[in-house]
Design a protein around this motif. Structure first.
Motif, PDB file in Angstrom:
ATOM      1  N   GLU A 254      14.561  24.131  23.194  1.00 20.83           N
ATOM      2  CA  GLU A 254      12.972  24.637  22.997  1.00 20.83           C
ATOM      3  C   GLU A 254      12.157  23.576  23.891  1.00 20.83           C
ATOM      4  N   PHE A 255      12.987  21.866  23.688  1.00 22.13           N
ATOM      5  CA  PHE A 255      12.447  21.112  24.157  1.00 22.13           C
ATOM      6  C   PHE A 255      12.014  21.068  25.425  1.00 22.13           C
ATOM      7  N   ARG A 256      13.629  21.113  25.687  1.00 15.25           N
ATOM      8  CA  ARG A 256      13.449  21.268  27.756  1.00 15.25           C
ATOM      9  C   ARG A 256      13.095  22.612  28.461  1.00 15.25           C
ATOM     10  N   LYS A 257      12.605  23.340  27.452  1.00 13.72           N
ATOM     11  CA  LYS A 257      11.715  24.267  27.748  1.00 13.72           C
ATOM     12  C   LYS A 257      10.339  23.798  28.256  1.00 13.72           C
ATOM     13  N   LYS A 258       9.903  23.264  26.717  1.00 17.59           N
ATOM     14  CA  LYS A 258       8.220  22.843  27.003  1.00 17.59           C
ATOM     15  C   LYS A 258       8.173  21.236  27.844  1.00 17.59           C
ATOM     16  N   MET A 259       9.412  20.594  28.278  1.00 15.45           N
ATOM     17  CA  MET A 259       9.451  20.196  29.391  1.00 15.45           C
ATOM     18  C   MET A 259       9.569  20.439  30.740  1.00 15.45           C
ATOM     19  N   ALA A 260       9.681  20.950  30.792  1.00 17.05           N
ATOM     20  CA  ALA A 260      10.050  21.466  31.939  1.00 17.05           C
ATOM     21  C   ALA A 260       9.202  21.256  33.040  1.00 17.05           C
ATOM     22  N   GLY A 261       9.269  20.621  33.999  1.00 15.49           N
ATOM     23  CA  GLY A 261       7.958  20.765  34.787  1.00 15.49           C
ATOM     24  C   GLY A 261       7.267  20.079  35.479  1.00 15.49           C
ATOM     25  N   LYS A 262       7.102  18.906  33.752  1.00 16.22           N
ATOM     26  CA  LYS A 262       6.470  17.733  33.340  1.00 16.22           C
ATOM     27  C   LYS A 262       6.622  17.067  34.323  1.00 16.22           C
ATOM     28  N   PRO A 263       6.404  15.583  34.657  1.00 17.27           N
ATOM     29  CA  PRO A 263       6.526  13.665  34.991  1.00 17.27           C
ATOM     30  C   PRO A 263       7.051  13.030  33.422  1.00 17.27           C
ATOM     31  N   LEU A 264       8.853  12.486  33.857  1.00 18.77           N
ATOM     32  CA  LEU A 264       8.996  12.055  32.608  1.00 18.77           C
ATOM     33  C   LEU A 264       8.552  10.617  33.102  1.00 18.77           C
ATOM     34  N   PRO A 265       8.317   9.953  31.497  1.00 18.04           N
ATOM     35  CA  PRO A 265       8.091   8.341  31.981  1.00 18.04           C
ATOM     36  C   PRO A 265       9.108   7.708  33.108  1.00 18.04           C
ATOM     37  N   GLU A 266       9.138   6.363  33.490  1.00 19.36           N
ATOM     38  CA  GLU A 266      10.307   5.866  34.359  1.00 19.36           C
ATOM     39  C   GLU A 266      11.290   5.804  33.042  1.00 19.36           C
ATOM     40  N   HIS A 267      12.048   5.640  33.653  1.00 21.53           N
ATOM     41  CA  HIS A 267      13.317   5.389  32.888  1.00 21.53           C
ATOM     42  C   HIS A 267      14.275   6.025  31.707  1.00 21.53           C
ATOM     43  N   THR A 268      13.368   7.258  31.996  1.00 20.32           N
ATOM     44  CA  THR A 268      13.592   8.465  30.675  1.00 20.32           C
ATOM     45  C   THR A 268      14.137   9.755  31.197  1.00 20.32           C
ATOM     46  N   THR A 269      14.951   9.932  30.586  1.00 16.14           N
ATOM     47  CA  THR A 269      15.606  11.545  29.711  1.00 16.14           C
ATOM     48  C   THR A 269      15.177  12.045  28.760  1.00 16.14           C
TER      49      THR A 269
END
Length: 114
Positions: free
Chosen positions: A40-55
């Protein structure tokens, strides 16, 4: 050094020979509650930019640790449902495969006695 490299190569080759093949009929183990959350978290985060050096796994792990038991409950419930289905399928699998193993064993004994 050469002896060690040959030994490692031989051992690696032996490991491939002795590795037990996966039984395709055996049911897969159920996913943990965290993995249900991660989907669910991956679906929610899809397309959103991530903070630097974070996965995504790093972010989801931090969020999962901060969650309360009440927030984790839906994921734990999914895990329990899958676990019940898995246990039912595994018991059916064991009944069938135990019978097959027993028949093969009896056949081998009869062939050996004859």
């Amino acid at each position: 050094k050469q002896w060690y490299q040959r030994r490692v190569a031989i051992t690696a080759g032996e490991m491939n020979v002795y590795k037990k093949p996966r039984d395709e009929d055996k049911p897969k183990r159920p996913a943990s509650a965290y993995f249900h959350f991660l989907v669910e978290f991956r679906k929610k985060m899809a397309g959103k930019p991530l903070p630097e050096h974070t996965t995504i796994p790093k972010l989801s792990g931090a969020l999962w640790q901060k969650m309360t038991e009440e927030e984790r409950k839906p994921y734990n419930d999914k895990m329990e449902e899958e676990k019940k289905v898995y246990e039912r399928r595994l018991s059916e699998y064991r009944k069938v495969h135990t019978l097959i193993f027993y028949c093969d064993f009896v056949f081998l004994i009869e062939c050996h006695i004859s």
